[in-house]
Design a protein around this motif. Structure first.
Motif, PDB file in Angstrom:
ATOM      1  N   ILE A 174       0.836  -1.195   0.000  1.00  0.00           N
ATOM      2  CA  ILE A 174       0.000   0.000   0.000  1.00  0.00           C
ATOM      3  C   ILE A 174       0.874   1.249   0.000  1.00  0.00           C
ATOM      4  O   ILE A 174       0.610   2.207  -0.729  1.00  0.00           O
ATOM      5  CB  ILE A 174      -0.945  -0.013   1.217  1.00  0.00           C
ATOM      6  N   ILE A 175       1.943   1.230   0.773  1.00  0.00           N
ATOM      7  CA  ILE A 175       2.863   2.362   0.814  1.00  0.00           C
ATOM      8  C   ILE A 175       3.536   2.537  -0.541  1.00  0.00           C
ATOM      9  O   ILE A 175       3.662   3.659  -1.040  1.00  0.00           O
ATOM     10  CB  ILE A 175       3.908   2.161   1.933  1.00  0.00           C
ATOM     11  N   ASP A 176       3.943   1.428  -1.159  1.00  0.00           N
ATOM     12  CA  ASP A 176       4.569   1.505  -2.476  1.00  0.00           C
ATOM     13  C   ASP A 176       3.600   2.043  -3.519  1.00  0.00           C
ATOM     14  O   ASP A 176       3.982   2.817  -4.393  1.00  0.00           O
ATOM     15  CB  ASP A 176       5.092   0.136  -2.904  1.00  0.00           C
ATOM     16  N   TYR A 177       2.331   1.637  -3.453  1.00  0.00           N
ATOM     17  CA  TYR A 177       1.365   2.158  -4.424  1.00  0.00           C
ATOM     18  C   TYR A 177       1.148   3.651  -4.220  1.00  0.00           C
ATOM     19  O   TYR A 177       1.073   4.402  -5.186  1.00  0.00           O
ATOM     20  CB  TYR A 177       0.027   1.422  -4.342  1.00  0.00           C
ATOM     21  N   PHE A 178       1.039   4.108  -2.975  1.00  0.00           N
ATOM     22  CA  PHE A 178       0.868   5.542  -2.741  1.00  0.00           C
ATOM     23  C   PHE A 178       2.105   6.335  -3.166  1.00  0.00           C
ATOM     24  O   PHE A 178       2.000   7.481  -3.581  1.00  0.00           O
ATOM     25  CB  PHE A 178       0.498   5.822  -1.283  1.00  0.00           C
ATOM     26  N   PHE A 179       3.261   5.709  -3.077  1.00  0.00           N
ATOM     27  CA  PHE A 179       4.487   6.324  -3.591  1.00  0.00           C
ATOM     28  C   PHE A 179       4.367   6.521  -5.104  1.00  0.00           C
ATOM     29  O   PHE A 179       4.667   7.598  -5.629  1.00  0.00           O
ATOM     30  CB  PHE A 179       5.678   5.426  -3.243  1.00  0.00           C
ATOM     31  N   ALA A 180       3.895   5.502  -5.811  1.00  0.00           N
ATOM     32  CA  ALA A 180       3.695   5.609  -7.260  1.00  0.00           C
ATOM     33  C   ALA A 180       2.590   6.608  -7.587  1.00  0.00           C
ATOM     34  O   ALA A 180       2.684   7.350  -8.572  1.00  0.00           O
ATOM     35  CB  ALA A 180       3.371   4.242  -7.845  1.00  0.00           C
ATOM     36  N   LEU A 181       1.545   6.652  -6.772  1.00  0.00           N
ATOM     37  CA  LEU A 181       0.458   7.608  -6.979  1.00  0.00           C
ATOM     38  C   LEU A 181       0.963   9.043  -6.812  1.00  0.00           C
ATOM     39  O   LEU A 181       0.621   9.929  -7.600  1.00  0.00           O
ATOM     40  CB  LEU A 181      -0.683   7.323  -6.013  1.00  0.00           C
ATOM     41  N   ALA A 182       1.801   9.276  -5.810  1.00  0.00           N
ATOM     42  CA  ALA A 182       2.366  10.616  -5.610  1.00  0.00           C
ATOM     43  C   ALA A 182       3.247  11.022  -6.789  1.00  0.00           C
ATOM     44  O   ALA A 182       3.208  12.174  -7.240  1.00  0.00           O
ATOM     45  CB  ALA A 182       3.159  10.653  -4.305  1.00  0.00           C
ATOM     46  N   ILE A 183       4.024  10.095  -7.312  1.00  0.00           N
ATOM     47  CA  ILE A 183       4.852  10.388  -8.481  1.00  0.00           C
ATOM     48  C   ILE A 183       3.981  10.739  -9.677  1.00  0.00           C
ATOM     49  O   ILE A 183       4.241  11.712 -10.395  1.00  0.00           O
ATOM     50  CB  ILE A 183       5.773   9.195  -8.806  1.00  0.00           C
ATOM     51  N   SER A 184       2.925   9.967  -9.906  1.00  0.00           N
ATOM     52  CA  SER A 184       2.081  10.219 -11.073  1.00  0.00           C
ATOM     53  C   SER A 184       1.313  11.536 -10.940  1.00  0.00           C
ATOM     54  O   SER A 184       1.150  12.252 -11.927  1.00  0.00           O
ATOM     55  CB  SER A 184       1.128   9.054 -11.308  1.00  0.00           C
TER      56      SER A 184
END
Length: 93
Positions: free
Chosen positions: A68-78
């Motif tokens: 979940i943390i990794d996905y939110f990291f990718a979401l913040a980048i996008s």
């Protein structure tokens, strides 16, 4: 529509980062990359999947909540890339 673009972009970034971490763990004996052939770790910056061999032939594995943390990291980048792109479009016109 723009939220759909951001969502799709974040999923693609998440999958790409996860795939790159798998490539790092591939063991290619011809190239001399056999460090620990019995482990596999997926995830950046946090490892959310870890597979290891305790007793042959069945590997043990573990999923973590870090996905979940990794996905939110990718979401913040996008989101950052999307708004940067919009800003640069407005600046050039």
């Amino acid at each position: 529509m723009r939220y759909l673009k951001i969502l799709i972009l974040s999923i693609l970034i998440f999958c790409s980062i996860s795939f790159v971490t798998i490539i790092n763990d591939l063991n290619i004996p011809a190239l001399g990359f056999v460090d620990n052939p019995c482990t596999l770790k997926i995830g950046f910056p946090y490892t959310f999947y870890h597979q290891f061999l305790v007793e042959s032939p069945i590997p043990n594995s573990g999923w973590g909540k870090e996905i979940i943390i990794d996905y939110f990291f990718a979401l913040a980048i996008s989101i950052g890339l999307y708004y940067l792109n919009e800003y640069l479009k407005r600046k050039t016109t």
